[in-house]
Write a protein that holds these residues in place. Structure first.
Motif: not given
Ligand SMILES: [Zn+2]
Lengths: 241, 335
Positions: B110-112, B114-116, B135-140, B301-303
């Motif tokens: 799950n991308h979200l 993963a950000h955490v 928080v990004s271009g695709g999600h908040t 940023t997405d990685n």
């Molecule tokens: Zn993202």
């Protein structure tokens, strides 16, 4: 020589293991938008049922389209990473070539079609040749009435195959067209692998990163653009690539 | 234990390698920003095409930088949602080809989350419970990571993501895409109090956010000034607009932390690169005695490293994906 064939450029997802001149195993699913889910289980099914380990695969053949963009990228991405990881040669084939190959014993000219959606189809004309078919025209994208006119202009009866026939049956039902049925509506991975096999034998292969989709249409960047362009900053140009 | 992570949910083709859950071995990002810039936003079909072009080269580079071979990799992790469906499918299909080739487990990330979770590569093992703003271009989204490592979503944007709002206002005032860094730069010379833009839903008692009213207000004010023949100070506009976005996110996130009794805050996602958001969070958390965790910008940023890290956590917990792993463009943040 064992070849893994993957074909995902139409509504169908199809996998085959082809050895020399026979199909060792194959699996297909004709349910739209299932490529991403079904492809790997289908490959695993073919390997398991044939009792073959991945290290026996000699090469990977994959359909490059034209077709449905999302589906065909699934097949190509899987073929690329699998072949790269196993350091295997690859062959990419046009789905229209595979469709025509499926009716290669026809004496008539063959027109292979693939439904391109949004009122259009992809097509090319072929003639049978020793051991296969010869493509006689460029790959084309256009409307069914444009294709009907081209068929009429052939001067002899044409065998028309592919899912374009299913989608545009009425428009394509012109005097010189013999329309094939659902049995040759989709390019099949077994035929694809069979068609690719001589190229592996002759080592006319490419590296996995050289497998590129045949799109025939630009990315549709202008959808929704009129709304977005209301804001200042100008309406941008479509990219040229 | 080496996990390779593939990320293709939006406009970055990214691959990372993580060792033993906590050690970053490589993190390679092939950005498509230039391809989307002429359109002022991410075009899904353009993104999917570019992902396929970049997938193999990016995997190769990530392996080389990690100093490992594909045959050394113990599991393949891939973002399976949320994101753009055609873009996600390229990564998942590619991941499946790799997993099949070397008969290693596949992990659907799950991308979200993963950000955490990527923060564990810089600060070591996370010690939940904690609250996070992604928080990004695709999600908040405002989420809680509970003590057992599971996630709960408390709130999210009901319209645009913060990054989208930055892009839209940037485009309106003639700045290039992506708008976040441009607004950030322009705002440094502006007065954040010059315009009183609305802070939507600030006191509504939820943790949801809304950007569209703010966006409309900025555009309305600029049009009114234009009609009156006034020349707006764009730096003031940028600073005031940015301050409104930052205010809402800081207030709502820290209220969530207070309500949940949490003293650790993670700030994640591409917009976490915004200098004002970072400094406001730093100041507020310090005065509240809260620990603030902000990954460095390449990990915000997405990685691919974040996907590898989250995948490694899944693997350790025994959650491997099946061969029929599907993409889920609207994947919720459950479990
Ligand atoms: Zn993202």
């Amino acid at each position: 020589m064992l070849i893994l064939g993957l074909e995902t450029s139409t509504a169908r997802t199809s996998v085959a293991l082809v050895e020399q001149d026979h199909v060792l195993a194959s699996a297909s699913l004709s349910k739209p938008r299932m490529h991403g889910r079904y492809l790997l289980p289908a490959i695993r099914f073919c390997l398991d049922q044939a009792g073959v380990d991945v290290d026996r695969i000699h090469g990977v053949a994959v359909g490059l389209g034209p077709g449905l963009f999302t589906g065909l990228r699934v097949g190509i991405a899987t073929a690329q990473t699998f072949a790269a990881a196993r350091q295997l040669p690859t062959v990419g084939l046009c789905g229209l070539d595979v469709l025509a190959f499926q009716v290669r014993y026809s004496r008539r000219p063959i027109c292979a079609t693939i439904d391109a959606r949004r009122g259009e189809l992809f097509w090319a004309f072929y003639r049978s040749s020793p051991g296969g078919v010869q493509r006689e025209t460029d790959l084309t994208v256009g409307r069914a009435d444009e294709l009907a006119a081209e068929i009429d202009a052939q001067g002899e009866e044409v065998l028309v195959v592919g899912d374009g026939v299913l989608a545009y049956h009425e428009q394509l039902d012109v005097p010189r067209a013999e329309l094939a049925g659902p049995d040759v509506a989709w390019p099949d991975a077994a035929d694809l692998a069979e068609l690719a096999l001589p190229r592996f034998v002759r080592e006319e292969t490419v590296r996995p990163e050289q497998l590129l989709p045949i799109y025939l249409r630009q990315a549709d960047v202008l959808i929704g653009w009129e709304q977005r362009g209301r804001l200042r900053g100008g309406v941008p140009q479509a990219p040229t690539a | 234990m080496l996990v390779l992570g593939i990320e293709t949910s939006c406009d970055e083709t990214a691959v990372g390698v993580v060792e033993d859950r906590l050690t970053l071995r490589s993190n390679v990002i092939a950005s498509q920003t230039e391809l989307h810039a002429p359109f002022g936003g991410v075009v899904p079909e353009v993104a999917a095409r570019a992902h396929l072009d970049q997938l193999l080269p990016t995997i190769d580079t990530a392996l080389v930088q990690a100093g490992v071979h594909l045959s050394d990799i113990d599991a393949i992790a891939v973002t399976s949602g949320p994101g753009l469906v055609g873009a996600l499918l390229v990564g998942v299909a590619g991941a499946k080809g790799l997993a099949l080739a070397h008969d290693v487990p596949l992990l659907g990330v799950n991308h979200l989350r993963a950000h955490v979770e990527v923060a564990q590569l810089e600060v070591g093992e996370l010690e939940p419970p904690l609250v996070a703003l992604v928080v990004s271009g695709g999600h908040t989204s405002i989420v809680v990571m509970d003590e057992d490592g599971s996630f709960r979503q408390l709130g999210s944007t009901i319209d645009d993501a913060a990054g989208e709002a930055f892009d839209k206002i940037a485009r309106f005032i003639g700045l290039p895409f992506p708008g976040g860094p441009e607004i950030d730069k322009l705002a440094r010379d502006g007065d954040p109090k010059a315009f009183a833009f609305p802070r939507a839903m600030l006191h509504d008692g939820t943790y949801d956010l809304s950007m569209s009213g703010l966006k409309t207000a900025v555009i309305r004010d600029l049009r009114r000034m234009e009609a009156a023949g006034e020349e707006p100070d764009l730096a003031d506009v940028a600073a005031s607009f940015q301050e409104a976005i930052v205010d809402v996110q800081v207030v709502k996130t820290l209220r969530a932390a207070a309500d949940e009794g949490l003293d650790q805050v993670v700030l994640a996602g591409g917009v976490a690169a915004n200098s004002r958001l970072r400094s406001r969070f730093a100041a507020e958390c310090e005065s509240n005695g809260q620990r603030l965790i902000v990954p460095s910008i390449p990990l915000c940023t997405d990685n691919g490293a974040m996907v590898a890290a989250s995948g490694a956590n899944l693997l350790a917990a025994g959650f491997t994906a099946t061969d029929d792993l599907d993409v889920d463009p609207n994947m919720a943040l459950a479990g």
